[in-house]
Design a protein around this motif. Structure first.
Motif, short mmCIF file in Angstrom:
data_model
loop_
_atom_site.label_atom_id
_atom_site.label_comp_id
_atom_site.label_asym_id
_atom_site.label_seq_id
_atom_site.Cartn_x
_atom_site.Cartn_y
_atom_site.Cartn_z
N PHE A 189 -3.52 -0.60 -9.60
CA PHE A 189 -2.40 -1.53 -9.42
C PHE A 189 -1.76 -1.23 -8.08
O PHE A 189 -1.53 -0.06 -7.74
CB PHE A 189 -1.40 -1.31 -10.56
N LEU A 190 -1.46 -2.26 -7.30
CA LEU A 190 -0.78 -2.12 -6.02
C LEU A 190 0.47 -2.98 -6.02
O LEU A 190 0.43 -4.15 -6.42
CB LEU A 190 -1.67 -2.57 -4.86
N ALA A 191 1.58 -2.42 -5.53
CA ALA A 191 2.83 -3.19 -5.40
C ALA A 191 3.56 -2.72 -4.15
O ALA A 191 3.56 -1.53 -3.83
CB ALA A 191 3.72 -3.01 -6.62
N ARG A 232 2.81 9.44 1.49
CA ARG A 232 4.04 10.22 1.56
C ARG A 232 4.35 10.92 0.24
O ARG A 232 5.26 11.74 0.16
CB ARG A 232 5.22 9.35 1.98
N TRP A 233 3.59 10.54 -0.81
CA TRP A 233 3.83 11.14 -2.12
C TRP A 233 2.61 10.92 -2.99
O TRP A 233 2.01 9.84 -3.01
CB TRP A 233 5.06 10.52 -2.76
N LEU A 234 2.19 11.96 -3.71
CA LEU A 234 1.05 11.91 -4.63
C LEU A 234 1.41 12.66 -5.90
O LEU A 234 2.03 13.73 -5.85
CB LEU A 234 -0.19 12.56 -4.01
N ASP A 288 9.11 -1.55 2.49
CA ASP A 288 9.42 -0.75 3.68
C ASP A 288 8.16 -0.36 4.43
O ASP A 288 8.16 0.58 5.23
CB ASP A 288 10.21 0.50 3.29
N GLY A 289 7.07 -1.08 4.17
CA GLY A 289 5.80 -0.76 4.80
C GLY A 289 4.87 0.08 3.95
O GLY A 289 3.71 0.26 4.29
N TYR A 290 5.40 0.61 2.84
CA TYR A 290 4.58 1.39 1.92
C TYR A 290 4.27 0.58 0.66
O TYR A 290 5.01 -0.35 0.31
CB TYR A 290 5.30 2.68 1.51
N HIS A 291 3.16 0.94 0.01
CA HIS A 291 2.79 0.38 -1.27
C HIS A 291 2.68 1.50 -2.30
O HIS A 291 2.28 2.62 -1.97
CB HIS A 291 1.43 -0.33 -1.19
N ARG A 292 3.05 1.19 -3.52
CA ARG A 292 2.82 2.11 -4.65
C ARG A 292 1.45 1.80 -5.24
O ARG A 292 1.12 0.64 -5.51
CB ARG A 292 3.92 1.95 -5.69
N LEU A 342 -1.02 0.71 4.10
CA LEU A 342 -2.29 0.01 4.02
C LEU A 342 -2.63 -0.60 5.38
O LEU A 342 -1.77 -1.19 6.03
CB LEU A 342 -2.23 -1.11 2.97
N ALA A 343 -3.89 -0.46 5.77
CA ALA A 343 -4.33 -1.09 7.01
C ALA A 343 -4.55 -2.58 6.83
O ALA A 343 -4.45 -3.36 7.78
CB ALA A 343 -5.63 -0.42 7.48
#
Length: 498
Positions: free
Chosen positions: A227-229, A276-278, A233-237, A208-209
């Motif tokens: 939903f964001l969590a 990195r994953w979809l 490690d710098g990434y969000h689900r 996320l910027a």
């Protein structure tokens, strides 16, 4: 089928036949997700030979959907000396927002863990796997169950091993913790009734910027939910859904679709980039009618699945394991009769049913669209906002601290209730005394009937007069307002064993 030791069989093909031997495990756990790992660790720590079968190669996956540990689960982990490690890597949140406007204040929970802990499932799996390995659990990866038969003395499991090599294993009991598509559940022929509630849910791991204003960001507007969590490690689900985008799970997904759903639900996409994953999935509500068939048990997603609302999925499975593990250990070691295992169904099936209802209710109210459902949501939100006891009931259900187990007729009012992490005389606390899978007798009077690693005797730090016998999972097995040594001894013999 529940509570019986009958005969269940499926067609099983194997190139060898295994007979019971000293090397055979007493319990086979199928599936190495959080539920299976906790169960295997508990059994191994109790000295029960246990083998875990996992069809995937070894490795902790980051493709998990669970991101929350609730108070009751943290209490169970604390009773195993694991909560502190997880608290160190997770991020606590003392409020849970529902329906956009209703906030559940977790700081008022009657628990030393008066918050939820935000951390990805794989962090929980790392801790649980390490504990199970250190306790001596045997792991066999790339091994998939293809069938089983059971008789009065045990269960024979047919499996395909690495390279397609067929083999059979023999155990006293089998526990299927192998997820929604459980091979164990299929092998014993149990149905999994229910339905798909939400189709074409999108998942993405993104950078996320812009940092979201809340640790957990969730909202529903019109036809969209998101939903964001954080992973840490710098990434969000990102988990999102749009009512009008009902496509098969295999339909291609790109970041543009994820961003669009997020903008509709949250008002902005926070500059999502570098996915990195979809993936897509569908969310079901299902529960098996019986958690036990003879010597075979089901736990976690193999027994129940529901929507992600409220973050209760992984937590319910871990609490299933905490309930079943000490009972299996007691029966296998000869300290309790096999009838103790019947209580797993009696205690955990109603909890699973309640979680299905609460998580499903949250989703339906969050996605309300018709005027009457919007009015119902507004009325419920106003009621819960104004009535403290009702709000506390909701918090207790979502976090697990509000559940109690059935008690026999005429039992003390505390029987079946959860015991908080009370202070004990001498400076200790209950969760520390429970470590090692012991019962704990808390009594105001001296009692000399401790039983080594199976029963610890403790005294209240304050002036309480009630005597309680706490089960290894932290619930009251027996209690009395006043009791002498003979009555206490009878209760200990009945519940702890000789």
């Amino acid at each position: 089928m529940n509570g019986t030791t009958g005969s269940t069989s499926t067609t099983a093909h194997a190139s060898t036949t295994a007979n019971a031997s000293p090397a055979d495990p007493r319990v086979l756990v199928v599936g190495s997700g959080p539920t299976g790992l906790l169960l295997a660790g508990d059994l191994a720590a109790a000295g029960v030979p246990v083998t875990v079968l996992e069809k995937r190669p070894h490795g902790i996956s980051n493709l998990s959907r669970a991101f929350v540990l609730h108070a009751r689960t943290l209490e169970q982990l604390d009773a195993r000396g694991l909560a502190e490690d997880l608290e160190a890597v997770g991020r606590p949140l003392d409020r849970l927002r529902l329906f956009g406007r209703l906030t559940v204040d977790l700081a008022a929970l009657p628990s030393r863990f008066n918050h939820l802990l935000v951390l990805p499932q794989y962090e929980v799996e790392k801790v649980l796997e390490r504990r199970a390995l250190e306790a001596g659990a045997d792991f066999r990866y790339e091994t998939e169950v293809t069938g089983l038969t059971q008789d009065a003395d045990g269960v024979t499991v047919a499996a395909g091993g690495p390279g397609g090599r067929a083999r059979t294993l023999r155990a006293g009991y089998v526990v299927g913790t192998d997820g929604m598509r459980s091979a164990v559940r299929d092998a014993i022929g149990l149905p999994f009734p229910g339905r798909s509630v939400i189709r074409s849910v999108v998942l993405a791991d993104v950078r996320l910027a812009e940092e979201p204003p809340a640790l957990l960001t969730v909202n529903a507007v019109g036809d969209a939910f998101a939903f964001l969590a954080p992973f840490g490690d710098g990434y969000h689900r990102v988990i999102g859904w749009h009512r009008g985008r009902n496509v098969p799970d295999g339909e291609p997904l790109d970041l543009a679709e994820v961003k669009e759903i997020t903008r509709l639900a949250l008002g902005r996409d926070y500059g999502m980039h570098d996915a990195r994953w979809l993936s897509r999935f569908h969310s079901d509500e299902r529960q098996v009618p019986a958690y036990r068939s003879g010597r075979v048990f089901l736990a976690g997603d193999a027994a129940h699945v529901h929507t992600p609302a409220g973050g209760q999925g992984m937590n319910t499975g871990l609490q299933d394991a905490a309930n079943l593990s000490w009972k299996l250990a007691a029966v296998v070691s000869g300290h309790a009769g096999p009838e103790l295992l019947d209580s797993y169904q009696a205690e955990r099936h109603p909890v699973g049913r309640a979680v299905l209802r609460s998580s499903g209710g949250i989703v339906r109210l969050a996605m309300a669209k018709r005027p009457w459902t919007l009015a119902a949501r507004a009325a419920l939100t106003a009621f819960l906002g104004a009535v403290g006891p009702a709000r506390r009931e909701v918090a207790g259900r979502i976090t697990g601290v509000g559940f109690r187990y059935p008690a026999p007729r005429g039992a003390h009012r505390l029987t079946g209730t959860r015991v908080p992490d009370v202070a004990l005389a001498g400076g200790g606390r209950l969760h520390e005394a429970l470590r090692g899978g012991r019962f704990v007798l808390i009594t105001p009077e001296p009692y000399e009937g401790g039983r080594g690693d199976r029963l610890a005797v403790a005294h209240w730090a304050g002036e309480r007069r009630v005597t309680v016998l706490v089960r290894p999972d932290g619930y009251v097995a027996w209690a009395a307002d006043s009791a002498g040594p003979a009555e206490i001894g009878a209760a200990v013999t009945a519940h702890v064993g000789g």
